[in-house]
Design a protein around this motif. Sequence first.
Motif, PDB file in Angstrom:
ATOM      1  N   THR A 329      -3.265  11.157  -2.671  1.00  0.00           N
ATOM      2  CA  THR A 329      -4.602  10.905  -2.295  1.00  0.00           C
ATOM      3  C   THR A 329      -4.936  12.133  -1.519  1.00  0.00           C
ATOM      4  OG1 THR A 329      -4.612   8.484  -2.672  1.00  0.00           O
ATOM      5  CG2 THR A 329      -6.548   9.382  -1.425  1.00  0.00           C
ATOM      6  N   LEU A 330      -5.800  12.836  -1.939  1.00  0.00           N
ATOM      7  CA  LEU A 330      -6.209  13.927  -1.202  1.00  0.00           C
ATOM      8  C   LEU A 330      -7.797  13.639  -0.609  1.00  0.00           C
ATOM      9  CD1 LEU A 330      -5.046  17.187  -3.267  1.00  0.00           C
ATOM     10  CD2 LEU A 330      -3.880  15.908  -1.328  1.00  0.00           C
ATOM     11  N   GLY A 331      -8.006  14.031   0.744  1.00  0.00           N
ATOM     12  CA  GLY A 331      -9.169  13.924   1.362  1.00  0.00           C
ATOM     13  C   GLY A 331      -9.230  14.694   2.445  1.00  0.00           C
ATOM     14  N   GLY A 332     -10.727  14.416   3.236  1.00  0.00           N
ATOM     15  CA  GLY A 332     -10.809  15.121   4.578  1.00  0.00           C
ATOM     16  C   GLY A 332     -11.601  14.297   5.450  1.00  0.00           C
ATOM     17  N   TRP A 373     -17.875   6.507   4.930  1.00  0.00           N
ATOM     18  CA  TRP A 373     -17.235   7.168   6.083  1.00  0.00           C
ATOM     19  C   TRP A 373     -16.260   6.142   6.696  1.00  0.00           C
ATOM     20  CZ3 TRP A 373     -21.090  10.158   9.448  1.00  0.00           C
ATOM     21  CH2 TRP A 373     -21.667  11.408   8.797  1.00  0.00           C
ATOM     22  N   GLN A 374     -15.304   6.777   7.467  1.00  0.00           N
ATOM     23  CA  GLN A 374     -14.274   6.063   8.114  1.00  0.00           C
ATOM     24  C   GLN A 374     -14.129   6.641   9.573  1.00  0.00           C
ATOM     25  OE1 GLN A 374     -12.643   7.581   5.139  1.00  0.00           O
ATOM     26  NE2 GLN A 374     -14.093   5.840   4.224  1.00  0.00           N
ATOM     27  N   PRO A 375     -14.152   5.912  10.714  1.00  0.00           N
ATOM     28  CA  PRO A 375     -14.086   6.227  11.934  1.00  0.00           C
ATOM     29  C   PRO A 375     -13.096   7.193  12.399  1.00  0.00           C
ATOM     30  CG  PRO A 375     -13.489   3.955  12.134  1.00  0.00           C
ATOM     31  CD  PRO A 375     -13.763   4.284  10.555  1.00  0.00           C
ATOM     32  N   VAL A 376     -13.262   7.852  13.345  1.00  0.00           N
ATOM     33  CA  VAL A 376     -12.202   8.863  14.014  1.00  0.00           C
ATOM     34  C   VAL A 376     -11.978   8.726  15.265  1.00  0.00           C
ATOM     35  CG1 VAL A 376     -13.155  10.971  12.240  1.00  0.00           C
ATOM     36  CG2 VAL A 376     -14.175  10.732  14.454  1.00  0.00           C
ATOM     37  N   VAL A 377     -12.593   7.761  15.920  1.00  0.00           N
ATOM     38  CA  VAL A 377     -12.345   7.408  17.216  1.00  0.00           C
ATOM     39  C   VAL A 377     -11.632   6.173  17.568  1.00  0.00           C
ATOM     40  CG1 VAL A 377     -14.162   8.777  18.111  1.00  0.00           C
ATOM     41  CG2 VAL A 377     -14.533   6.549  17.729  1.00  0.00           C
ATOM     42  N   ASN A 378     -10.725   6.063  18.521  1.00  0.00           N
ATOM     43  CA  ASN A 378     -10.129   4.683  18.833  1.00  0.00           C
ATOM     44  C   ASN A 378     -11.405   3.768  19.179  1.00  0.00           C
ATOM     45  OD1 ASN A 378      -7.418   5.458  18.141  1.00  0.00           O
ATOM     46  ND2 ASN A 378      -7.577   6.687  20.188  1.00  0.00           N
ATOM     47  N   GLY A 379     -11.102   2.495  18.889  1.00  0.00           N
ATOM     48  CA  GLY A 379     -11.674   1.310  19.420  1.00  0.00           C
ATOM     49  C   GLY A 379     -13.057   0.823  18.685  1.00  0.00           C
ATOM     50  N   VAL A 380     -13.188   1.360  17.510  1.00  0.00           N
ATOM     51  CA  VAL A 380     -14.474   0.758  16.585  1.00  0.00           C
ATOM     52  C   VAL A 380     -14.045   0.363  15.139  1.00  0.00           C
ATOM     53  CG1 VAL A 380     -15.597   2.565  17.889  1.00  0.00           C
ATOM     54  CG2 VAL A 380     -14.713   3.161  15.720  1.00  0.00           C
ATOM     55  N   ASP A 381     -12.627   0.187  14.854  1.00  0.00           N
ATOM     56  CA  ASP A 381     -12.427  -0.205  13.390  1.00  0.00           C
ATOM     57  C   ASP A 381     -11.885  -1.757  13.607  1.00  0.00           C
ATOM     58  OD1 ASP A 381      -9.847  -0.277  14.609  1.00  0.00           O
ATOM     59  OD2 ASP A 381      -9.035   1.261  13.067  1.00  0.00           O
ATOM     60  N   VAL A 390     -13.951  -5.406   0.771  1.00  0.00           N
ATOM     61  CA  VAL A 390     -14.817  -4.611   0.304  1.00  0.00           C
ATOM     62  C   VAL A 390     -14.550  -3.104   0.849  1.00  0.00           C
ATOM     63  CG1 VAL A 390     -16.868  -3.593  -0.564  1.00  0.00           C
ATOM     64  CG2 VAL A 390     -16.225  -6.032  -0.768  1.00  0.00           C
ATOM     65  N   ASN A 391     -14.461  -3.139   2.216  1.00  0.00           N
ATOM     66  CA  ASN A 391     -14.144  -2.183   3.129  1.00  0.00           C
ATOM     67  C   ASN A 391     -12.824  -1.565   3.615  1.00  0.00           C
ATOM     68  OD1 ASN A 391     -17.071  -1.842   2.966  1.00  0.00           O
ATOM     69  ND2 ASN A 391     -17.197  -3.561   4.769  1.00  0.00           N
ATOM     70  N   ALA A 392     -12.114  -2.669   3.634  1.00  0.00           N
ATOM     71  CA  ALA A 392     -10.652  -2.644   4.292  1.00  0.00           C
ATOM     72  C   ALA A 392      -9.851  -1.418   3.681  1.00  0.00           C
ATOM     73  CB  ALA A 392      -9.978  -3.898   4.433  1.00  0.00           C
ATOM     74  N   GLY A 393      -9.907  -1.324   2.369  1.00  0.00           N
ATOM     75  CA  GLY A 393      -9.097  -0.463   1.783  1.00  0.00           C
ATOM     76  C   GLY A 393      -9.508   1.034   2.030  1.00  0.00           C
ATOM     77  N   TRP A 394     -10.645   1.255   2.186  1.00  0.00           N
ATOM     78  CA  TRP A 394     -11.078   2.661   2.656  1.00  0.00           C
ATOM     79  C   TRP A 394     -10.731   3.171   3.762  1.00  0.00           C
ATOM     80  CZ3 TRP A 394     -13.378   4.912  -1.421  1.00  0.00           C
ATOM     81  CH2 TRP A 394     -14.044   4.445  -2.311  1.00  0.00           C
ATOM     82  N   LEU A 395     -10.595   1.900   4.831  1.00  0.00           N
ATOM     83  CA  LEU A 395     -10.247   2.414   6.183  1.00  0.00           C
ATOM     84  C   LEU A 395      -8.760   2.476   6.073  1.00  0.00           C
ATOM     85  CD1 LEU A 395     -10.755   2.409   9.327  1.00  0.00           C
ATOM     86  CD2 LEU A 395     -10.135  -0.062   9.242  1.00  0.00           C
ATOM     87  N   ALA A 396      -7.899   1.640   5.305  1.00  0.00           N
ATOM     88  CA  ALA A 396      -6.663   2.098   5.223  1.00  0.00           C
ATOM     89  C   ALA A 396      -6.132   3.461   4.472  1.00  0.00           C
ATOM     90  CB  ALA A 396      -5.902   1.051   4.465  1.00  0.00           C
ATOM     91  N   ASN A 397      -6.990   3.738   3.502  1.00  0.00           N
ATOM     92  CA  ASN A 397      -6.936   4.974   2.899  1.00  0.00           C
ATOM     93  C   ASN A 397      -7.115   6.170   3.742  1.00  0.00           C
ATOM     94  OD1 ASN A 397      -5.779   5.735   0.073  1.00  0.00           O
ATOM     95  ND2 ASN A 397      -7.963   6.461  -0.306  1.00  0.00           N
ATOM     96  N   SER A 398      -8.027   6.030   4.629  1.00  0.00           N
ATOM     97  CA  SER A 398      -8.418   7.159   5.547  1.00  0.00           C
ATOM     98  C   SER A 398      -7.176   7.429   6.496  1.00  0.00           C
ATOM     99  CB  SER A 398      -9.490   6.915   6.336  1.00  0.00           C
ATOM    100  OG  SER A 398      -9.255   5.679   7.190  1.00  0.00           O
ATOM    101  N   LYS A 399      -6.297   6.459   6.794  1.00  0.00           N
ATOM    102  CA  LYS A 399      -5.215   6.529   7.754  1.00  0.00           C
ATOM    103  C   LYS A 399      -3.886   6.997   6.970  1.00  0.00           C
ATOM    104  CE  LYS A 399      -6.974   3.086  10.665  1.00  0.00           C
ATOM    105  NZ  LYS A 399      -6.606   1.595  11.559  1.00  0.00           N
TER     106      LYS A 399
END
Length: 453
Positions: A329-332, A373-381, A390-399
């Motif tokens: 999975t390629l992303g940015g 979008w998924q967060p890039v700072v600590n403490g907001v997820d 619905v949203n959890a997979g996107w967050l996991a994939n961003s990591k």
Amino acid sequence: MKKTKWNLLCVALGGVMLLSAAGCSVQNSDNVVTTAAPTEATTKAADSQGTEKQDPKEKRQLVFWDKSEYVEGYNTLMKAKVDAYGAEHNVEVNYVIVPAADMKQKLMAAIEAGNAPDLIVGDDTLVGQFVSMNQIADCADVFADVDFTDNAKILGTFNGKEFLVPLAFTAPGMYLRMDKWQETGMEIPQTWEELKAGAKVINDPANGFYGMGFAMGASGGGDAEGFCRTIILDWGGVPVDESGKVTINSPETLEALKFIAGLYEEGLIPPDGITGDDGWNNSAYLAGTVGVICNSGSVVSSMKTENPELLEKTQIIAYPAGPTGTAYTLGGANVFGVFETGKNTETAKEFIKYYFSDLDNYNNMIEAMGAMWQPVVNGVDDTEFWKDPVNAGWLANSKNTYKTYYPAPSDERATVSFSNQLCVKTVQKIVVNKMDPQEALNQLEAELNKIYK
């Protein structure tokens, strides 16, 4: 090598509140939106909050070019933050919204004219290319001030320095029309070949429906190039290895290119898909004319508000694997780029620090994007939004997302080769120009070697 594993997620109907800022007018396209000079009322309000009052003669300037987003609420929210910053710090800000496909060309023209902006938002490959042109400032001081996640710090590092200030990850996902797929009698596809086989079953061009919706236009965006490189890696090809050596000309890459070209040549994708830009697949899926696309969470956001019935028929699935059994999975990410050649470099850095100082506002903006979008700072997820299936997979994939030019070194050569969309142009040569696939691959190797040698 770590493989990306993503549990299948059933997309449920839900609502995303696009937060709007009262009184903020946002013009689309490439129009300039200039923040008004601080009024007496706003100046007094700033003073009452302890902001140091400045002599109007000392008013600073900031030119901020921001790319237009598929979710319209983003630019409204950013404009509101820009206005607040301008009022509190006695800065006149020109906030310019530029279509993503036009950003590179407009920046090149501005640099040539000696009139570069002070700050931009773009994807990491685009901004990285301007690092290689000695246009972007080292932002180590910004990184020291903001609590970025470890993954964000890695993404922000370029040529060994912290040039790219992360704004948000943009992890991709695969959308599948389950109502159509059920007609195949097949399980959820685990490989690209299974996906293609099912697409053939549901393909019905005579009635305006195609099994797949993958765009292949060299339009300036990164979706198509990322798709091509994903397939190449899944087939066992390696465009550029970790040492920076061009290794793309291999039997594995050749078979991957043949597979991609075959999707168009066999009529599984609408004819205009071969030149479609990054928004083409969004529109095609929302119109109900294609059965599967790869995209960010933007399409989920749109379905929630524009077509909830389609959302109920949609399932987000893991990227399938290639013959090697690996599924990449390629992303940015979208990042801030501070122009060292701009006239107000330190003001641009000050705005970024101001922006990240309000994590509630940042979280609101991220959630307003509806998992795009998924967060890039600590403490907001750790919020109810990201706990929603619905949203959890996107967050996991961003990591767990690889950089778009993996496994090549993170440097200017990688971003130039990616942003030039060389793999996309190679597929177009095969499909549109009817070039022999091996000859097209030979030319691709030669183009990459020009950059890397």
